[in-house]
Structures are given as structure tokens and as C-alpha cells.
Design an enzyme around this catalytic site. Structure first.
Site, PDB file in Angstrom:
ATOM      1  N   THR A  17       0.705  -1.176   0.196  1.00  0.00           N
ATOM      2  CA  THR A  17       0.161  -0.088  -0.108  1.00  0.00           C
ATOM      3  C   THR A  17       0.811   1.317   0.041  1.00  0.00           C
ATOM      4  O   THR A  17       0.613   2.118  -0.594  1.00  0.00           O
ATOM      5  CB  THR A  17      -0.904   0.040   1.175  1.00  0.00           C
ATOM      6  OG1 THR A  17      -1.899  -1.209   1.087  1.00  0.00           O
ATOM      7  CG2 THR A  17      -1.666   1.107   1.335  1.00  0.00           C
ATOM      8  N   LYS A  38      -7.666  -1.214  -4.842  1.00  0.00           N
ATOM      9  CA  LYS A  38      -7.548  -2.597  -3.926  1.00  0.00           C
ATOM     10  C   LYS A  38      -8.518  -3.276  -4.159  1.00  0.00           C
ATOM     11  O   LYS A  38      -9.783  -3.252  -3.773  1.00  0.00           O
ATOM     12  CB  LYS A  38      -7.355  -2.060  -2.475  1.00  0.00           C
ATOM     13  CG  LYS A  38      -7.230  -3.371  -1.557  1.00  0.00           C
ATOM     14  CD  LYS A  38      -6.046  -3.232  -0.916  1.00  0.00           C
ATOM     15  CE  LYS A  38      -5.881  -4.566   0.109  1.00  0.00           C
ATOM     16  NZ  LYS A  38      -4.583  -4.589   0.406  1.00  0.00           N
ATOM     17  N   SER A  42      -9.299  -7.487   3.722  1.00  0.00           N
ATOM     18  CA  SER A  42     -10.173  -7.954   4.719  1.00  0.00           C
ATOM     19  C   SER A  42      -9.812  -7.275   6.028  1.00  0.00           C
ATOM     20  O   SER A  42      -8.671  -6.628   5.968  1.00  0.00           O
ATOM     21  CB  SER A  42      -9.746  -9.552   4.820  1.00  0.00           C
ATOM     22  OG  SER A  42      -8.244  -9.558   4.814  1.00  0.00           O
TER      23      SER A  42
END
Length: 87
Positions: A17, A38, A42
């Protein structure tokens, strides 16, 4: 059709990220229209997207109108296939 850059890694916490956000910011600074997406995230909880979620960070770095979060958000902080199976 535009070019695509895929940032991938083998584990959590390896900087995917971070790298994606910095790439988006660098390209935007050069006038490139960028989308930071993305596909699945989760560990998001059940509410609306939070400001620290990876999908939100990528979208913000790209300055895009949409999507503003991961395309699929899963509540449990597990590997996405397992989190999806449980949900």
C-alpha cells in the site's frame, strides 16, 4: 486504453500500500490520471470504510472520484479467501 501497474507482495506488512500510494502521488504530480484500486481487503469491520483502510488510502493518493475504498470489503482480519468463506 491506459497502462496498468500492479503492486503485489507475498505477505502483509511488506509495503504494498505504501508503494502504491507513493506511485499514485508521483504520477499525479506529473499530470497522469491515476486510479488506485484495492480489489479485496479484509479486516475492515462492518461499518463504512475507515480512513486507515488500504483501499481508502490508495483512492485518496490517486485523487480519484471512485472507487473510494476496496471493491470488496471483508470484516474479519484473515486471509481474504478465508474471510470470504466465513462471511
Amino acid at each position: 486504453m491506459g497502462r496498468r501497474i500492479v503492486v503485489t507482495g507475498t505477505d502483509t506488512g511488506v509495503g504494498k500500500t505504501y508503494v502504491g500510494c507513493r506511485l499514485a502521488e508521483a504520477l499525479r504530480s506529473q499530470g497522469v490520471d491515476v486510479r488506485g484500486i484495492k480489489p479485496i481487503e479484509s479486516g475492515c469491520g462492518l461499518g463504512p470504510p475507515g480512513p486507515a483502510e488500504d483501499g481508502v488510502l490508495l483512492a485518496r493518493s490517486a485523487g480519484q472520484p471512485s472507487p473510494l475504498a476496496a471493491l470488496v470489503r471483508l470484516a474479519e482480519p484473515l486471509a481474504p479467501p478465508l474471510a470470504a468463506e466465513r462471511e
